[in-house]
Design a protein around this motif. Sequence first.
Motif, PDB file in Angstrom:
ATOM      1  N   GLN A  70       8.461  14.623   9.636  1.00 57.28           N
ATOM      2  CA  GLN A  70       8.059  15.378  10.951  1.00 57.28           C
ATOM      3  C   GLN A  70       9.041  15.175  12.106  1.00 57.28           C
ATOM      4  O   GLN A  70       9.663  14.262  12.047  1.00 57.28           O
ATOM      5  N   ALA A  71       9.068  16.094  13.016  1.00 55.82           N
ATOM      6  CA  ALA A  71       9.990  15.852  14.145  1.00 55.82           C
ATOM      7  C   ALA A  71       9.789  14.691  14.818  1.00 55.82           C
ATOM      8  O   ALA A  71       8.432  14.503  15.153  1.00 55.82           O
ATOM      9  N   SER A  72      10.403  13.978  15.031  1.00 53.24           N
ATOM     10  CA  SER A  72      10.077  12.343  16.023  1.00 53.24           C
ATOM     11  C   SER A  72      11.451  12.120  16.263  1.00 53.24           C
ATOM     12  O   SER A  72      12.528  12.285  15.931  1.00 53.24           O
ATOM     13  N   PRO A  73      11.443  10.828  17.317  1.00 57.49           N
ATOM     14  CA  PRO A  73      12.659  10.141  17.582  1.00 57.49           C
ATOM     15  C   PRO A  73      13.016   9.370  16.243  1.00 57.49           C
ATOM     16  O   PRO A  73      12.290   9.051  15.404  1.00 57.49           O
ATOM     17  N   GLY A  74      14.200   9.034  16.355  1.00 60.01           N
ATOM     18  CA  GLY A  74      14.760   7.878  15.267  1.00 60.01           C
ATOM     19  C   GLY A  74      16.236   7.678  15.476  1.00 60.01           C
ATOM     20  O   GLY A  74      17.096   8.524  16.145  1.00 60.01           O
ATOM     21  N   GLY A  75      16.869   6.687  14.903  1.00 59.12           N
ATOM     22  CA  GLY A  75      18.216   6.366  14.972  1.00 59.12           C
ATOM     23  C   GLY A  75      18.929   6.192  13.469  1.00 59.12           C
ATOM     24  O   GLY A  75      19.859   5.586  13.550  1.00 59.12           O
ATOM     25  N   TRP A  76      18.351   6.667  12.506  1.00 54.48           N
ATOM     26  CA  TRP A  76      18.976   6.800  11.432  1.00 54.48           C
ATOM     27  C   TRP A  76      20.114   7.852  11.294  1.00 54.48           C
ATOM     28  O   TRP A  76      19.958   8.793  12.235  1.00 54.48           O
ATOM     29  N   GLN A  77      20.869   7.833  10.327  1.00 60.40           N
ATOM     30  CA  GLN A  77      22.343   8.634  10.415  1.00 60.40           C
ATOM     31  C   GLN A  77      21.672   9.873   9.321  1.00 60.40           C
ATOM     32  O   GLN A  77      21.359   9.477   8.342  1.00 60.40           O
ATOM     33  N   LEU A  78      21.932  11.070   9.877  1.00 58.89           N
ATOM     34  CA  LEU A  78      21.406  12.318   9.375  1.00 58.89           C
ATOM     35  C   LEU A  78      22.528  12.916   8.251  1.00 58.89           C
ATOM     36  O   LEU A  78      23.561  13.137   8.819  1.00 58.89           O
ATOM     37  N   ILE A  79      22.277  12.856   7.222  1.00 57.36           N
ATOM     38  CA  ILE A  79      23.006  13.641   5.972  1.00 57.36           C
ATOM     39  C   ILE A  79      22.819  14.893   5.351  1.00 57.36           C
ATOM     40  O   ILE A  79      23.309  15.626   4.742  1.00 57.36           O
ATOM     41  N   GLY A  80      21.254  15.326   5.667  1.00 59.80           N
ATOM     42  CA  GLY A  80      20.917  16.456   4.984  1.00 59.80           C
ATOM     43  C   GLY A  80      19.482  16.744   5.275  1.00 59.80           C
ATOM     44  O   GLY A  80      18.927  16.194   6.335  1.00 59.80           O
ATOM     45  N   LYS A  81      18.827  17.863   4.772  1.00 57.83           N
ATOM     46  CA  LYS A  81      17.551  18.420   5.115  1.00 57.83           C
ATOM     47  C   LYS A  81      17.142  18.796   3.696  1.00 57.83           C
ATOM     48  O   LYS A  81      17.572  19.388   2.765  1.00 57.83           O
ATOM     49  N   THR A  82      15.666  18.379   3.613  1.00 53.19           N
ATOM     50  CA  THR A  82      14.864  18.961   2.311  1.00 53.19           C
ATOM     51  C   THR A  82      13.563  19.896   2.843  1.00 53.19           C
ATOM     52  O   THR A  82      13.240  19.547   3.957  1.00 53.19           O
ATOM     53  N   ASP A  83      13.316  20.950   2.133  1.00 49.69           N
ATOM     54  CA  ASP A  83      12.340  21.574   2.673  1.00 49.69           C
ATOM     55  C   ASP A  83      10.986  21.335   1.909  1.00 49.69           C
ATOM     56  O   ASP A  83       9.790  21.754   2.182  1.00 49.69           O
ATOM     57  N   MET A  84      10.865  20.317   1.297  1.00 49.82           N
ATOM     58  CA  MET A  84       9.678  19.596   0.626  1.00 49.82           C
ATOM     59  C   MET A  84       9.023  18.680   1.688  1.00 49.82           C
ATOM     60  O   MET A  84       9.474  18.141   2.422  1.00 49.82           O
ATOM     61  N   ALA A  85       7.765  19.087   1.681  1.00 50.05           N
ATOM     62  CA  ALA A  85       6.698  18.160   2.682  1.00 50.05           C
ATOM     63  C   ALA A  85       6.621  16.641   2.518  1.00 50.05           C
ATOM     64  O   ALA A  85       5.619  16.773   1.284  1.00 50.05           O
ATOM     65  N   MET A  86       7.115  15.802   3.322  1.00 52.41           N
ATOM     66  CA  MET A  86       6.671  14.469   2.827  1.00 52.41           C
ATOM     67  C   MET A  86       5.180  14.010   3.263  1.00 52.41           C
ATOM     68  O   MET A  86       4.793  12.970   2.724  1.00 52.41           O
ATOM     69  N   TRP A  87       4.660  14.652   4.244  1.00 51.10           N
ATOM     70  CA  TRP A  87       3.265  14.519   4.787  1.00 51.10           C
ATOM     71  C   TRP A  87       2.530  15.492   5.013  1.00 51.10           C
ATOM     72  O   TRP A  87       2.938  16.627   5.620  1.00 51.10           O
ATOM     73  N   ASP A  88       1.295  15.630   4.367  1.00 53.87           N
ATOM     74  CA  ASP A  88       0.542  17.105   4.768  1.00 53.87           C
ATOM     75  C   ASP A  88      -0.845  16.617   4.787  1.00 53.87           C
ATOM     76  O   ASP A  88      -1.450  16.176   3.545  1.00 53.87           O
TER      77      ASP A  88
END
Length: 558
Positions: A164-182
């Motif tokens: 979910q939306a949060s702070p972070g320092g990782w390098q962003l390469i893409g996006k998925t529509d699958m929910a990692m946490w629900d």
Amino acid sequence: MRFLPINDRALLVELTNLEHTLALFAALNTQSIAGIEQIIPAAKTLLVHYSPWITTPTRLARQIARCDLSAKLLKQGKHLAIPVHYCGEDLSDVAEYLGMTTAQLITRHTESLYQVAFTGFAPGFAYMIAPDAQINVPRRKTPRTRIPAGSVALAGEFSGIYPQASPGGWQLIGKTDMAMWDIDRAEPALLKPGYQVSFYNADQAPPTISLPTIDSTENSRVLSATPASQNTAMTDKETPSSIVGLTLLSVGLQTLYQDAGRAGQAALGISASGAMDKQALHSANRAVGNPPDTVCLEITQGGFRAQAECDMLIAITGATGAIELVTADQQVHALPSYQPVHLSCGDQLILGQLTSGVRRYLAVRGGFAVSPILGSCSYDSLANVGPAPLKVGEQIAINSRVWSLSQHSSPLSAVSLTEMPAFRYPTSEEITVLDIYLGPRTDWFTAQALERLLQQSWQVTPASNRIGLRLSAEHGLSRSQTQELPSEGTCLGAIQVPADGQPVLFLHDHPLTGGYPVIATVAEYHIDLAGQIPINGRIRFNPISQFNEINKGSANDE
């Protein structure tokens, strides 16, 4: 193994690689060492929380050092395929760093088979590793304050997906529509240690691999703050009958339900959260005769206004500022803090601007009727777990049992008339001194950096929140060890230092793991004070320990 100090309740065990770390984690979970309360695994470390009344750091280090590291590592779990839109902001920069084209990076990422090594940072955040991928990139020098949910990212040798939306320092390469946490699912986290993961380009045909079955009909946990009498969602236990107590006319900057927090959920990647000033929470409850950890409203800054829909007894504690009661016939009365106050039906309660501190706590006798989620009514702003932030127009319920004082089963006590603030609340013009323990990564910084940490005053920036205080000073903290730090467990009060040298002081909604070195940790007794420092307020750090590795001692220490 190296044993590094954190504070008087935690230490860090450093090992040589991920395999040894997972083996030690397995070993500690199969034997009982007195005093260990919680273990958080990471890439090359274990964060061990312990009880200082049962064991000592030296004794604990000696016992852990004896553990057998030949335990079976991760068992192979189910195989999932995750679609990715390779459109991340850092995709081209990462490819350039690795000396390849973006197409080659995408190919390498999609052709590698990853395995979830451990979870942490936030609920549902899985650290995935593929040794053959040969993708190893540093974190950003300055972490982003907000990364969108579903972002696929890289850091060090790991690949991860922000749940979910949060702070972070990782390098962003893409996006998925699958929910990692629900939280609505029977198993909220999609990825668990041992699972195998393949990524595929969402713009191409998916591979022939079975995806997990998710029961969308599962009865969900309601995150909105509905009265308990109307809440039919799955909850930890039935709540008592309730009545509408307050109508919210204004909620100010932020108004949340908070209690003592949900300790013991680290396995799900959830920190304890809870009230930022627990001493003020306890005082508010004692003032109205509630058990000290009863849920209260945590009100940030001023601008709060509510109308009483029934007679009730309240108390307001915490930060200082104007408190007014406007009666139904428009009479205005100033109210004291840290005292029980009676509200009649139709009265309006107004909390004005603050003169010191940041957060106030509103308790009502009998407590607010809100259903707990994972054992707590607190809202965790990083995990997005708990009753949702309150909104204008909401009617919130209170437990009606307060008016049945003849019932012998009532947990209520006599009101307290002697409550007082635990400390003087700071203003934005003052310097607040916080005691710190040095470690666990103090030796990653130069002698000059340590001097600056202790001699400079650090300003609290507007980017601060319940996750942490973002600090700024003229001179940042430079490192003597510049290599990438593998992700490791972090504690409440940790002073983490990103590559730009400007620290972040972790507060109650902090991530459980992080990839920037922690130079020191604020003493537990100053955490409430830290949570009440206003924006633009300044901090000085006072060391109460020296940084030294923990000696395993001798058999006599047993």
